[in-house]
Motif scaffolding. Structure first.
Motif, PDB file in Angstrom:
ATOM      1  N   ASP A   1       0.839  -1.196   0.000  1.00  0.00           N
ATOM      2  CA  ASP A   1       0.000   0.000   0.000  1.00  0.00           C
ATOM      3  C   ASP A   1       0.873   1.245   0.000  1.00  0.00           C
ATOM      4  O   ASP A   1       2.071   1.194   0.291  1.00  0.00           O
ATOM      5  CB  ASP A   1      -0.918   0.024   1.223  1.00  0.00           C
ATOM      6  CG  ASP A   1      -2.037  -0.987   1.118  1.00  0.00           C
ATOM      7  OD1 ASP A   1      -2.754  -1.171   2.118  1.00  0.00           O
ATOM      8  OD2 ASP A   1      -2.194  -1.593   0.020  1.00  0.00           O
ATOM      9  N   ASN A   2       0.246   2.381  -0.290  1.00  0.00           N
ATOM     10  CA  ASN A   2       0.949   3.660  -0.168  1.00  0.00           C
ATOM     11  C   ASN A   2       0.785   4.202   1.249  1.00  0.00           C
ATOM     12  O   ASN A   2      -0.258   4.003   1.882  1.00  0.00           O
ATOM     13  CB  ASN A   2       0.398   4.668  -1.179  1.00  0.00           C
ATOM     14  CG  ASN A   2       0.642   4.234  -2.603  1.00  0.00           C
ATOM     15  OD1 ASN A   2       1.570   3.479  -2.885  1.00  0.00           O
ATOM     16  ND2 ASN A   2      -0.200   4.691  -3.515  1.00  0.00           N
ATOM     17  N   SER A   3       1.813   4.880   1.727  1.00  0.00           N
ATOM     18  CA  SER A   3       1.790   5.468   3.075  1.00  0.00           C
ATOM     19  C   SER A   3       1.868   6.982   2.960  1.00  0.00           C
ATOM     20  O   SER A   3       2.573   7.503   2.088  1.00  0.00           O
ATOM     21  CB  SER A   3       2.989   4.992   3.897  1.00  0.00           C
ATOM     22  OG  SER A   3       3.019   3.590   3.999  1.00  0.00           O
TER      23      SER A   3
ATOM     24  N   ALA B   1       5.453   5.207  -1.777  1.00  0.00           N
ATOM     25  CA  ALA B   1       4.715   4.328  -2.678  1.00  0.00           C
ATOM     26  C   ALA B   1       5.113   2.872  -2.442  1.00  0.00           C
ATOM     27  O   ALA B   1       6.269   2.571  -2.142  1.00  0.00           O
ATOM     28  CB  ALA B   1       4.998   4.715  -4.129  1.00  0.00           C
ATOM     29  N   ALA B   2       4.124   1.994  -2.574  1.00  0.00           N
ATOM     30  CA  ALA B   2       4.369   0.545  -2.489  1.00  0.00           C
ATOM     31  C   ALA B   2       5.221   0.215  -1.267  1.00  0.00           C
ATOM     32  O   ALA B   2       6.334  -0.303  -1.373  1.00  0.00           O
ATOM     33  CB  ALA B   2       5.028   0.050  -3.770  1.00  0.00           C
ATOM     34  N   THR B   3       4.685   0.528  -0.105  1.00  0.00           N
ATOM     35  CA  THR B   3       5.424   0.389   1.146  1.00  0.00           C
ATOM     36  C   THR B   3       5.922  -1.041   1.344  1.00  0.00           C
ATOM     37  O   THR B   3       5.194  -2.010   1.106  1.00  0.00           O
ATOM     38  CB  THR B   3       4.537   0.806   2.324  1.00  0.00           C
ATOM     39  OG1 THR B   3       3.893   2.043   2.008  1.00  0.00           O
ATOM     40  CG2 THR B   3       5.370   1.003   3.569  1.00  0.00           C
ATOM     41  N   GLN B   4       7.149  -1.133   1.799  1.00  0.00           N
ATOM     42  CA  GLN B   4       7.807  -2.421   1.997  1.00  0.00           C
ATOM     43  C   GLN B   4       8.142  -2.624   3.472  1.00  0.00           C
ATOM     44  O   GLN B   4       8.246  -1.662   4.221  1.00  0.00           O
ATOM     45  CB  GLN B   4       9.098  -2.461   1.171  1.00  0.00           C
ATOM     46  CG  GLN B   4       8.896  -2.233  -0.310  1.00  0.00           C
ATOM     47  CD  GLN B   4      10.208  -1.999  -1.050  1.00  0.00           C
ATOM     48  OE1 GLN B   4      11.285  -1.984  -0.471  1.00  0.00           O
ATOM     49  NE2 GLN B   4      10.101  -1.821  -2.362  1.00  0.00           N
ATOM     50  N   PRO B   5       8.349  -3.862   3.905  1.00  0.00           N
ATOM     51  CA  PRO B   5       8.709  -4.106   5.311  1.00  0.00           C
ATOM     52  C   PRO B   5       9.932  -3.309   5.750  1.00  0.00           C
ATOM     53  O   PRO B   5      10.014  -2.863   6.895  1.00  0.00           O
ATOM     54  CB  PRO B   5       8.976  -5.613   5.340  1.00  0.00           C
ATOM     55  CG  PRO B   5       8.103  -6.163   4.264  1.00  0.00           C
ATOM     56  CD  PRO B   5       8.118  -5.126   3.175  1.00  0.00           C
ATOM     57  N   GLY B   6      10.868  -3.097   4.845  1.00  0.00           N
ATOM     58  CA  GLY B   6      12.068  -2.319   5.177  1.00  0.00           C
ATOM     59  C   GLY B   6      11.797  -0.847   5.412  1.00  0.00           C
ATOM     60  O   GLY B   6      12.689  -0.132   5.883  1.00  0.00           O
ATOM     61  N   ASP B   7      10.597  -0.407   5.124  1.00  0.00           N
ATOM     62  CA  ASP B   7      10.227   0.984   5.383  1.00  0.00           C
ATOM     63  C   ASP B   7       9.796   1.184   6.833  1.00  0.00           C
ATOM     64  O   ASP B   7       9.614   2.325   7.272  1.00  0.00           O
ATOM     65  CB  ASP B   7       9.094   1.425   4.460  1.00  0.00           C
ATOM     66  CG  ASP B   7       9.500   1.448   2.994  1.00  0.00           C
ATOM     67  OD1 ASP B   7       8.635   1.163   2.132  1.00  0.00           O
ATOM     68  OD2 ASP B   7      10.685   1.740   2.702  1.00  0.00           O
TER      69      ASP B   7
END
Lengths: 113, 115
Positions: free
Chosen positions: A17-19, A78-84
């Motif tokens: 998802d986007n954050s 955009a396209a949030t990742q676990p590393g974010d």
């Protein structure tokens, strides 16, 4: 902004998802606004900055929006990742001749797999 | 290493003791900053150096805090007569130039605990 002590504002999102992380700043005279990411046990890491004469700036997967009318700054990921997953701080640079920054209250971004 | 190095990473001391925290900035960075971060809060500015001189020490909370950068590279933050309220993570950062977009390179910090 006000200190919230141990209780950081938290944004929980699903992976992919986007954050959007928001920040209110206080000083109209600030020359630059900056976003930093801080992972647990590490120092803050520069993400992106925006000068006060701009209203939007894009980086890799990130966009910063500046609304000087309401003194509001946002960071879109955009396209949030676990590393974010980290605490995100906005900061103001009041003095364009130095990097003396005033940091806001952080927001904890929790990315759910 | 290529980044900002801070030692010690952890320091536990007793109230009233003297503490030194060291920062080794990125080679070639002329500006060096000290910030303090309490739990759950953003970093707070303490002092910044341009070269060897302290250009702005307005963030130092009182005269128990002092910092030096004698050769324009490594800096030491010194805290005398430590108090429990001094417990925090002390962050050092450096930048290539002072003229500021706001991009600082931070170390991982020195966590100070005063018992």
């Amino acid at each position: 902004g006000e200190s919230v002590g141990l209780h950081l504002p938290t944004l929980s999102v699903q992976e992919g998802d986007n954050s959007i992380i928001n920040c209110a700043y206080s000083n109209s005279a600030s020359d630059y606004f900056i976003w930093y990411k801080q992972e647990s046990g590490k120092g803050p890491q520069f993400i992106i900055d925006i000068r006060s004469n701009m209203d939007k700036r894009q980086g890799q997967r990130v966009t910063v929006l500046l609304n000087k009318t309401v003194k509001h700054l946002s960071l879109q990921i955009a396209a949030t990742q676990p590393g974010d997953s980290a605490v995100y701080f906005c900061a103001e640079n009041l003095d364009g001749a130095t990097n003396k920054l005033i940091f806001g209250t952080g927001t904890l971004l929790a990315v759910q797999p | 290493g290529a980044g900002v190095s801070q030692t010690p990473s952890n320091k536990v001391t007793e109230k009233g003791k003297y503490v030194e925290l060291r920062c080794d900035p990125i080679s070639g960075h002329t500006a060096l900053y000290w910030y303090r971060q309490s739990l759950g809060q953003g970093p707070e500015f303490l002092i910044y150096f341009q070269g060897t001189g302290a250009a702005d020490d307005s963030g130092l909370p009182n005269d128990r805090f002092f910092a030096v950068r004698p050769e324009g590279s490594v800096s030491t933050l010194k805290i005398q007569r430590t108090e429990r309220g001094d417990s925090a993570v002390y962050l050092c950062a450096s930048s290539l130039q002072t003229s500021g977009t706001g991009e600082l390179f931070f170390g991982e910090g020195s966590r100070l605990t005063v018992l």
